[in-house]
Write a protein that holds these residues in place. Sequence first.
Motif, PDB file in Angstrom:
ATOM      1  N   ASN A 304      39.630  44.389  41.634  1.00  0.00           N
ATOM      2  CA  ASN A 304      40.253  44.309  40.319  1.00  0.00           C
ATOM      3  C   ASN A 304      41.473  43.393  40.321  1.00  0.00           C
ATOM      4  O   ASN A 304      41.725  42.678  39.344  1.00  0.00           O
ATOM      5  N   ALA A 305      42.235  43.384  41.407  1.00  0.00           N
ATOM      6  CA  ALA A 305      43.365  42.465  41.505  1.00  0.00           C
ATOM      7  C   ALA A 305      42.878  41.016  41.520  1.00  0.00           C
ATOM      8  O   ALA A 305      43.508  40.117  40.923  1.00  0.00           O
ATOM      9  N   THR A 306      41.754  40.757  42.184  1.00  0.00           N
ATOM     10  CA  THR A 306      41.177  39.409  42.197  1.00  0.00           C
ATOM     11  C   THR A 306      40.717  39.003  40.809  1.00  0.00           C
ATOM     12  O   THR A 306      40.938  37.860  40.366  1.00  0.00           O
ATOM     13  N   VAL A 307      40.065  39.932  40.108  1.00  0.00           N
ATOM     14  CA  VAL A 307      39.638  39.668  38.728  1.00  0.00           C
ATOM     15  C   VAL A 307      40.845  39.333  37.852  1.00  0.00           C
ATOM     16  O   VAL A 307      40.809  38.411  37.028  1.00  0.00           O
ATOM     17  N   PHE A 308      41.937  40.081  38.018  1.00  0.00           N
ATOM     18  CA  PHE A 308      43.165  39.849  37.249  1.00  0.00           C
ATOM     19  C   PHE A 308      43.679  38.429  37.469  1.00  0.00           C
ATOM     20  O   PHE A 308      43.974  37.698  36.512  1.00  0.00           O
ATOM     21  N   ALA A 309      43.809  38.005  38.731  1.00  0.00           N
ATOM     22  CA  ALA A 309      44.359  36.683  39.035  1.00  0.00           C
ATOM     23  C   ALA A 309      43.436  35.570  38.541  1.00  0.00           C
ATOM     24  O   ALA A 309      43.907  34.553  37.999  1.00  0.00           O
ATOM     25  N   LEU A 310      42.133  35.751  38.706  1.00  0.00           N
ATOM     26  CA  LEU A 310      41.194  34.726  38.248  1.00  0.00           C
ATOM     27  C   LEU A 310      41.196  34.629  36.729  1.00  0.00           C
ATOM     28  O   LEU A 310      41.164  33.529  36.157  1.00  0.00           O
ATOM     29  N   SER A 435      41.249  44.576  33.802  1.00  0.00           N
ATOM     30  CA  SER A 435      41.863  43.629  34.738  1.00  0.00           C
ATOM     31  C   SER A 435      41.656  42.194  34.271  1.00  0.00           C
ATOM     32  O   SER A 435      42.581  41.371  34.298  1.00  0.00           O
ATOM     33  N   ARG A 436      40.444  41.887  33.822  1.00  0.00           N
ATOM     34  CA  ARG A 436      40.142  40.519  33.381  1.00  0.00           C
ATOM     35  C   ARG A 436      40.912  40.166  32.112  1.00  0.00           C
ATOM     36  O   ARG A 436      41.510  39.093  32.005  1.00  0.00           O
ATOM     37  N   GLN A 437      40.907  41.063  31.122  1.00  0.00           N
ATOM     38  CA  GLN A 437      41.513  40.738  29.832  1.00  0.00           C
ATOM     39  C   GLN A 437      43.041  40.783  29.885  1.00  0.00           C
ATOM     40  O   GLN A 437      43.705  39.928  29.311  1.00  0.00           O
ATOM     41  N   VAL A 438      43.607  41.787  30.586  1.00  0.00           N
ATOM     42  CA  VAL A 438      45.060  41.828  30.709  1.00  0.00           C
ATOM     43  C   VAL A 438      45.536  40.647  31.541  1.00  0.00           C
ATOM     44  O   VAL A 438      46.540  39.998  31.223  1.00  0.00           O
ATOM     45  N   GLY A 439      44.801  40.329  32.606  1.00  0.00           N
ATOM     46  CA  GLY A 439      45.137  39.137  33.374  1.00  0.00           C
ATOM     47  C   GLY A 439      45.066  37.886  32.522  1.00  0.00           C
ATOM     48  O   GLY A 439      45.950  37.021  32.590  1.00  0.00           O
TER      49      GLY A 439
END
Length: 499
Positions: A304-310, A435-439
């Motif tokens: 999820n952290a990777t999804v956030f950064a990407l 994670s994706r959308q907040v990132g």
Amino acid sequence: MPEPAPAPRARTTPPADATPGTTPDITPDGSTDGTSAPDRRSSTVLWIACAAQFMVVLDVSIVNVALPQVRDSLGLSPAGLQWIVNAYTLGFAGLLLLGGRLADLIGAKRAFTSGLAAFTTASLVCGLAGNGPLLIAARATQGVGGAMLAPATLTLIMTTFTEPRARTRAMGAWSAVMAAGGAAGAVLGGVLTQYAGWRWVFFVNVPIGMVLVVAAVRSVPVGQRPRAGRRLDLPGALTVTLGLTLLTYGIVATETHPWGAPQVWAPVAAALALLTAFAVIEARTAQPLVPLTILRRPVLVLANATVFALGAAMFAMWFLLSLYFQQVLLWDPLRAGLAFVPGALAIIAGARIATRLIGRTGARPLMVLGTAVSTAGFGWLSQITADGSYTTDVLPPFVLCTLGLGLATMPLTVAATAGSRPEEAGLASGLVNTSRQVGGALGLAALASVASHTAASHGGPAAQAATAGYGRALLAAAAFTTVAALLALALPGPRAARG
């Protein structure tokens, strides 16, 4: 009548300690512990889920190209124009976690149809809006509907496709559609704005949504009934929703205010207090919205952290390039939209490659490769100039960025949902989508702020100043994808996972 479903295998879902390095039900040579073709109903469910997810992601980017027409039509100020984009992002990002849990509590089908109906109705109101406040309010409602709908699409896939190879292919299709939605939104937005007017970027959702609602009611199975006695954790839902919304609002405010302004630090401080309260509530309540034990899975947290950064890098890329094409190169909306077509094709190609290779390589190598390729693309793309050529200066690095996104997206989704029990499918879906959308929301706000401040301090001609800002922001995006690559590299490999 649909064909009878194949007999279930002895083990239909990954074990609780599954890791992306092993993809446990897929052997190293690509075979699985059983094969069965999904029946016609399963194929219909996949089509419905992918179409709905495409529509939700499309609406994140389809509006960007139409913003100049919206401003002229409704007489909006720059701040009001900004909130047409941000109202959707706030509603979507702030409620995704709650939307994912609702799919577990009320059933994926009910959450799906309710979210789709709300999204479709709000789209109609957006297209009919005669003033800025109504349009912004309808956009926020669109985001709320999308927050219910997006996690439910992945939940439907996870609960419909239980055989490993079929699930991998279905998630590959979902990931490709989801990733291509951002690029397709820019293309479709350009075509509709050029030939039909800005209102049609919203009206286009209405017939699609109506068809999908009817198809879902007729074809999507009810699935497992929620267990008796389950209830929604309202205190947890309120604190996490308000916390994520205020955090996104505070970062968005940096586009028009300095970091030290009360308009920025006050909502960010309130958000941190609310998210801390959320953690305390979840530790003490009997039926938490997010059981904190799920965060003890290193694979889930790292994925999820990777999804956030990407997501932070990719959302900003569509926005920045759209502005570069129209404000620096002075292209019309149609030409700007068509410039994104190669990116959409590269995402689909990357997703197809990942789907074919994941059984032999596991998820981790594909995540590392995809994020590394995107990092190289962003570093190259940051060198754009005010008089640059699309063919030589933009297209090659843009394709690298999007190819890497396609390679990484499906393995990341597999990693982030591995080991989830059926009753946790909505929660796992909500976490990865959150994670994706907040990132994406935070990344877009932060990188837009970098571009704005760099351009303001440049001092040269307007086109050169704007380009300098976009280049600096794209270089910052490369830093986000570098972090994503390092996080993916930290995931357990196959040998450690077996241990």
